[in-house]
Scaffold this motif. Structure first.
Motif, PDB file in Angstrom:
ATOM      1  N   ALA A 125       4.306 -30.983   1.381  1.00 58.20           N
ATOM      2  CA  ALA A 125       4.420 -32.445   1.383  1.00 58.20           C
ATOM      3  C   ALA A 125       5.726 -32.835   0.710  1.00 58.20           C
ATOM      4  O   ALA A 125       6.029 -32.371  -0.395  1.00 58.20           O
ATOM      5  CB  ALA A 125       3.243 -33.078   0.650  1.00 58.20           C
ATOM      6  N   PRO A 126       6.527 -33.694   1.333  1.00 60.16           N
ATOM      7  CA  PRO A 126       7.823 -34.062   0.747  1.00 60.16           C
ATOM      8  C   PRO A 126       7.682 -34.975  -0.457  1.00 60.16           C
ATOM      9  O   PRO A 126       6.756 -35.795  -0.532  1.00 60.16           O
ATOM     10  CB  PRO A 126       8.533 -34.777   1.894  1.00 60.16           C
ATOM     11  CG  PRO A 126       7.433 -35.318   2.755  1.00 60.16           C
ATOM     12  CD  PRO A 126       6.304 -34.334   2.646  1.00 60.16           C
ATOM     13  N   ILE A 127       8.600 -34.809  -1.407  1.00 64.18           N
ATOM     14  CA  ILE A 127       8.700 -35.724  -2.541  1.00 64.18           C
ATOM     15  C   ILE A 127       9.652 -36.842  -2.133  1.00 64.18           C
ATOM     16  O   ILE A 127      10.813 -36.590  -1.790  1.00 64.18           O
ATOM     17  CB  ILE A 127       9.247 -35.011  -3.788  1.00 64.18           C
ATOM     18  CG1 ILE A 127       8.383 -33.792  -4.125  1.00 64.18           C
ATOM     19  CG2 ILE A 127       9.340 -35.974  -4.957  1.00 64.18           C
ATOM     20  CD1 ILE A 127       6.933 -34.117  -4.387  1.00 64.18           C
ATOM     21  N   ARG A 128       9.173 -38.049  -2.133  1.00 62.49           N
ATOM     22  CA  ARG A 128       9.992 -39.184  -1.692  1.00 62.49           C
ATOM     23  C   ARG A 128      10.681 -39.804  -2.910  1.00 62.49           C
ATOM     24  O   ARG A 128      10.030 -40.363  -3.785  1.00 62.49           O
ATOM     25  CB  ARG A 128       9.129 -40.208  -0.956  1.00 62.49           C
ATOM     26  CG  ARG A 128       8.400 -39.598   0.230  1.00 62.49           C
ATOM     27  CD  ARG A 128       7.814 -40.625   1.165  1.00 62.49           C
ATOM     28  NE  ARG A 128       7.103 -39.999   2.265  1.00 62.49           N
ATOM     29  CZ  ARG A 128       7.670 -39.475   3.339  1.00 62.49           C
ATOM     30  NH1 ARG A 128       8.996 -39.499   3.446  1.00 62.49           N
ATOM     31  NH2 ARG A 128       6.944 -38.923   4.297  1.00 62.49           N
ATOM     32  N   LEU A 129      12.015 -39.671  -2.927  1.00 61.41           N
ATOM     33  CA  LEU A 129      12.796 -40.192  -4.038  1.00 61.41           C
ATOM     34  C   LEU A 129      13.200 -41.628  -3.753  1.00 61.41           C
ATOM     35  O   LEU A 129      13.605 -41.973  -2.633  1.00 61.41           O
ATOM     36  CB  LEU A 129      14.042 -39.335  -4.252  1.00 61.41           C
ATOM     37  CG  LEU A 129      13.777 -37.861  -4.578  1.00 61.41           C
ATOM     38  CD1 LEU A 129      15.090 -37.096  -4.665  1.00 61.41           C
ATOM     39  CD2 LEU A 129      12.991 -37.721  -5.877  1.00 61.41           C
ATOM     40  N   THR A 130      13.100 -42.468  -4.766  1.00 63.37           N
ATOM     41  CA  THR A 130      13.482 -43.873  -4.633  1.00 63.37           C
ATOM     42  C   THR A 130      14.563 -44.197  -5.658  1.00 63.37           C
ATOM     43  O   THR A 130      14.760 -43.478  -6.637  1.00 63.37           O
ATOM     44  CB  THR A 130      12.264 -44.798  -4.848  1.00 63.37           C
ATOM     45  OG1 THR A 130      11.718 -44.569  -6.158  1.00 63.37           O
ATOM     46  CG2 THR A 130      11.191 -44.531  -3.801  1.00 63.37           C
ATOM     47  N   GLY A 131      15.266 -45.308  -5.401  1.00 67.55           N
ATOM     48  CA  GLY A 131      16.299 -45.746  -6.331  1.00 67.55           C
ATOM     49  C   GLY A 131      17.630 -45.063  -6.123  1.00 67.55           C
ATOM     50  O   GLY A 131      18.486 -45.097  -7.019  1.00 67.55           O
ATOM     51  N   LEU A 132      17.829 -44.434  -4.948  1.00 65.21           N
ATOM     52  CA  LEU A 132      19.073 -43.724  -4.678  1.00 65.21           C
ATOM     53  C   LEU A 132      19.931 -44.476  -3.670  1.00 65.21           C
ATOM     54  O   LEU A 132      19.410 -45.097  -2.733  1.00 65.21           O
ATOM     55  CB  LEU A 132      18.774 -42.331  -4.107  1.00 65.21           C
ATOM     56  CG  LEU A 132      18.021 -41.357  -4.996  1.00 65.21           C
ATOM     57  CD1 LEU A 132      17.763 -40.058  -4.246  1.00 65.21           C
ATOM     58  CD2 LEU A 132      18.809 -41.086  -6.269  1.00 65.21           C
ATOM     59  N   PRO A 133      21.258 -44.412  -3.802  1.00 64.39           N
ATOM     60  CA  PRO A 133      22.141 -44.959  -2.776  1.00 64.39           C
ATOM     61  C   PRO A 133      22.178 -44.017  -1.579  1.00 64.39           C
ATOM     62  O   PRO A 133      21.673 -42.887  -1.626  1.00 64.39           O
ATOM     63  CB  PRO A 133      23.499 -45.007  -3.486  1.00 64.39           C
ATOM     64  CG  PRO A 133      23.441 -43.865  -4.448  1.00 64.39           C
ATOM     65  CD  PRO A 133      22.009 -43.804  -4.913  1.00 64.39           C
ATOM     66  N   GLN A 134      22.792 -44.461  -0.487  1.00 64.54           N
ATOM     67  CA  GLN A 134      22.983 -43.601   0.664  1.00 64.54           C
ATOM     68  C   GLN A 134      23.943 -42.470   0.301  1.00 64.54           C
ATOM     69  O   GLN A 134      24.911 -42.674  -0.420  1.00 64.54           O
ATOM     70  CB  GLN A 134      23.545 -44.404   1.834  1.00 64.54           C
ATOM     71  CG  GLN A 134      22.567 -45.401   2.437  1.00 64.54           C
ATOM     72  CD  GLN A 134      21.385 -44.714   3.096  1.00 64.54           C
ATOM     73  OE1 GLN A 134      21.542 -43.708   3.793  1.00 64.54           O
ATOM     74  NE2 GLN A 134      20.193 -45.235   2.853  1.00 64.54           N
ATOM     75  N   GLY A 135      23.672 -41.285   0.806  1.00 57.91           N
ATOM     76  CA  GLY A 135      24.560 -40.164   0.548  1.00 57.91           C
ATOM     77  C   GLY A 135      23.817 -38.850   0.576  1.00 57.91           C
ATOM     78  O   GLY A 135      22.591 -38.799   0.763  1.00 57.91           O
ATOM     79  N   ASP A 136      24.554 -37.772   0.397  1.00 59.54           N
ATOM     80  CA  ASP A 136      23.977 -36.433   0.382  1.00 59.54           C
ATOM     81  C   ASP A 136      23.522 -36.075  -1.025  1.00 59.54           C
ATOM     82  O   ASP A 136      24.272 -36.233  -1.995  1.00 59.54           O
ATOM     83  CB  ASP A 136      25.017 -35.399   0.823  1.00 59.54           C
ATOM     84  CG  ASP A 136      25.342 -35.495   2.309  1.00 59.54           C
ATOM     85  OD1 ASP A 136      24.732 -36.336   2.999  1.00 59.54           O
ATOM     86  OD2 ASP A 136      26.207 -34.731   2.765  1.00 59.54           O
ATOM     87  N   ILE A 137      22.307 -35.560  -1.136  1.00 60.62           N
ATOM     88  CA  ILE A 137      21.798 -35.042  -2.406  1.00 60.62           C
ATOM     89  C   ILE A 137      22.205 -33.578  -2.508  1.00 60.62           C
ATOM     90  O   ILE A 137      22.015 -32.795  -1.573  1.00 60.62           O
ATOM     91  CB  ILE A 137      20.272 -35.174  -2.487  1.00 60.62           C
ATOM     92  CG1 ILE A 137      19.845 -36.645  -2.406  1.00 60.62           C
ATOM     93  CG2 ILE A 137      19.737 -34.548  -3.777  1.00 60.62           C
ATOM     94  CD1 ILE A 137      18.345 -36.844  -2.322  1.00 60.62           C
ATOM     95  N   THR A 138      22.771 -33.203  -3.634  1.00 60.18           N
ATOM     96  CA  THR A 138      23.200 -31.815  -3.829  1.00 60.18           C
ATOM     97  C   THR A 138      22.872 -31.378  -5.260  1.00 60.18           C
ATOM     98  O   THR A 138      22.647 -32.203  -6.143  1.00 60.18           O
ATOM     99  CB  THR A 138      24.713 -31.653  -3.596  1.00 60.18           C
ATOM    100  OG1 THR A 138      25.426 -32.472  -4.553  1.00 60.18           O
ATOM    101  CG2 THR A 138      25.120 -32.092  -2.192  1.00 60.18           C
TER     102      THR A 138
END
Length: 642
Positions: A316-329
């Motif tokens: 099940a995916p963890i849905r992250l909130t409060g982030l701008p558009q972009g690549d997570i690294t």
């Protein structure tokens, strides 16, 4: 421990069906929005942030700080970033050598860092004690060391060093308390890739060719003799990620089932291989939180990173909130996996550090990297385009179009060539690119055949054919730009670094009328010398490099034929050459000789040598100096007066 960086990404899985079959793509039309001009210094006063080593411990005692590297001072140093918010706390204060954060100790107080000597790539590992003093754990001349990780019980950490034999990296175990060390694995000549958390198993890779490799395991409790676990036929590439939770599996990626690499788990007890990920692009890596609860998967999707964090059991995916558009690294977990720290980067925003509560998915921003003097709305989003190369091959590229460019006001342009040769131009923030675009230049980041990220067929199209069709793909990129009504067709230059610097010089030598000018940054000009003078510590990677580029013992004639230095008399367009005096890969003598020969043609040549850099820039002041030189050179020789 992941594989060492290499000038040629011998195991990078690359290019394929989408690149071969896709139709040409048109960029979005420009908007006639007035944009404020910014200086190179303003762009490079943006702060760089990166996470600690992926094999390390990123959270301090009490989870109060996250370990990062930053060039906040102008030179990279290690910092402790408060999780609650606030300014990064400097842990090292080098004003000369770039120093990078590796790991906290299990006590969450002491820190391991890495630094070389002025860009010479001879990295040493240091411990920063709680009183701030630094101690070199890998002393000696002409050696290179690396950090591998800590044992599960925290009593041991592992470092690699080539002190015994310059061509191979042996494994040493260090006592966490006393720093006493012991040689525990004498490398027979492979690439040491990972150590299991219980200290029992070592994973290694062995390159046979640039397209074919294997994975071995060595059981240190059973004598340490490596044994093969990747039996296969034909050309298949394997790359180790790391050992899985509880040391029960080895996670690796391979292109054994098609064009693109997928992720697999090798069950160590049962000696069984299971595919764990299916994606339409290369799986870059799979990793787990220390307690095995969460799984991270990163996919290289058409020059962007698609990253997911999921429950390792339920998926099940963890849905992250409060982030701008972009690549997570760069995801790093605290030991209990309650928190995750990571960076987010986009075309218009440099990498910023965030921390997320994994029970809720709520993320908080901890840094603001972009210089506040720059409005993000003035910067340009990239678009992905494809243009035709020879033989029906479609060449993927990342295009940055100035906002004011139009048919009425066509823009000058630059074809930007990546390094490698098996590298990839990817989306994401580049101060160098955005500065040029901000000053009116279109930039086309071309992924010529031989680039990674588009399937193994595309990746191997240039094997032992460098300077041929791959070079013509770059020339075709210039032709594509000239065909756009918003590009000035008599104002197109070429530039690149490392292998891209080679292609730049080769374009001016072998296609002397195709570009108005070229900028060669740390570029190879004499393949004969470069391949003969590879640093000893490349060791096992030399086989794959020679397979891709050709063995200098038998292919010197071809290397001479494709080397710009021996054809410099054909160069007729202005050239800017940038070189690091400490570069161990492209020796300064190569640039010295090219500059001398081109100047003999009465061609304008500008030459900038940095005495305190190697194969790339580690110091902000030098980046600014180089960037100012790029723009001044392009304005002088490429941009035509309106």
């Amino acid at each position: 421990m992941r594989s060492f960086a290499c000038m040629v990404s011998a195991l990078a899985l690359a290019a394929a069906v989408p690149a071969l079959a896709a139709e040409p793509t048109a960029p979005a039309p420009a908007t006639s929005v007035a944009v404020s001009p910014y200086t190179a210094a303003q762009f490079f006063e943006t702060t760089s942030f990166s996470m600690a080593n992926p094999d390390g411990l990123a959270f301090s005692e009490g989870r109060s700080h996250v370990l990062i590297s930053s060039d906040k001072s102008g030179v990279f140093n290690a910092y402790a970033l408060p999780v609650a918010g606030g300014a990064p706390v400097p842990l090292t204060a080098s004003t000369t050598n770039a120093t990078f954060a590796q790991s906290y100790f299990p006590d969450g107080r002491r820190v391991l860092v890495a630094a070389d000597g002025g860009g010479d790539e001879l990295t040493h590992i240091y411990v920063r004690e709680t009183d701030g003093t630094l101690r070199d754990l890998t002393p000696g001349d002409k050696l290179k060391a690396g950090f591998v990780g800590f044992s599960d019980d925290g009593r041991t950490f592992w470092l690699t060093s080539n002190e015994r034999d310059a061509e191979v990296f042996d494994l040493y175990a260090y006592d966490t308390g006393t720093y006493e060390r012991k040689l525990i694995f004498q490398n027979p000549g492979m690439d040491l890739a990972a150590v299991s958390g219980d200290g029992r198993l070592v994973a290694l890779t062995k390159s046979h060719t640039s397209a074919n490799s294997d994975i071995y395991l060595a059981d240190l409790q059973a004598g340490g003799e490596p044994y093969l676990i990747s039996q296969h036929t034909g050309d298949v590439a394997y790359e180790v990620n790391d050992f899985g939770p509880f040391n029960a599996t080895l996670i690796y990626t391979s292109n054994q089932d098609g064009e693109f690499s997928q992720a697999y788990a090798y069950d160590i007890a049962n000696k069984a291989h299971n595919r764990t990920t299916q994606a339409d692009w290369d799986v870059m890596y799979v990793s787990f939180s220390p307690n095995g609860r969460y799984r991270v998967t990163a996919v290289n999707a058409d020059a962007s990173t698609e990253l997911t964090i999921e429950d390792a059991q339920t998926r099940a995916p963890i849905r992250l909130t409060g982030l701008p558009q972009g690549d997570i690294t760069g995801v790093r977990f605290d030991p209990g996996a309650d928190l995750a720290a990571f960076t987010v980067v986009s075309d218009t925003s440099p990498a910023d550090v965030f921390v997320a509560d994994l029970s809720t998915g709520q993320a908080r921003r901890l840094t603001h990297a972009l210089n506040p003097a720059i409005k993000e709305s003035d910067l340009v989003e990239a678009s992905i385009v494809r243009y035709p190369g020879e033989g029906g091959v479609m060449v993927p590229a990342v295009l940055y179009r100035p906002k004011a460019a139009s048919a009425a006001h066509p823009a000058p342009a630059v074809v930007l060539v990546h390094g490698g040769p098996g590298g990839q131009t990817r989306r994401g923030y580049s101060a160098m690119v955005q500065h040029l675009v901000n000053h009116g230049y279109a930039v086309l980041g071309a992924n010529n055949r031989g680039s990674s990220g588009y399937g193994k067929t595309f990746f191997h199209m240039d094997d032992k054919k460098h300077g041929e069709a791959d070079l013509r793909d770059i020339v075709a990129g210039g032709d594509w730009l000239r065909a756009q009504d918003w590009v000035a067709d008599d104002q197109v230059a070429v530039m690149g670094g490392s292998y891209g610097g080679y292609i730049t010089a080769a374009a001016l030598a072998f296609h002397p009328e195709k570009f108005e000018a070229g900028i060669d940054i740390f570029g190879v000009t004499n393949w004969v010398r470069t391949l003969q003078s590879i640093p000893a510590w490349w060791g096992a990677q030399r086989v794959a490099l020679f397979d891709e580029m050709g063995d200098p013992a038998v292919d010197a004639e071809r290397h001479r034929a494709i080397s710009p230095l021996f054809h410099a008399d054909k160069i007729r367009r202005p050239l800017l050459v940038v070189q690091g005096a400490n570069d161990p890969r492209v020796l300064q003598v190569e640039s010295d000789e090219l500059v001398e020969k081109v100047r003999a043609n009465n061609v304008p040549v500008e030459y900038v040598v940095f005495p305190d850099e190697g194969h790339g820039f580690q110091r902000r002041a030098n980046r600014i100096t180089a960037q100012e030189a790029y723009l001044a050179f392009l304005n002088r020789y490429v941009r035509k007066a309106d």
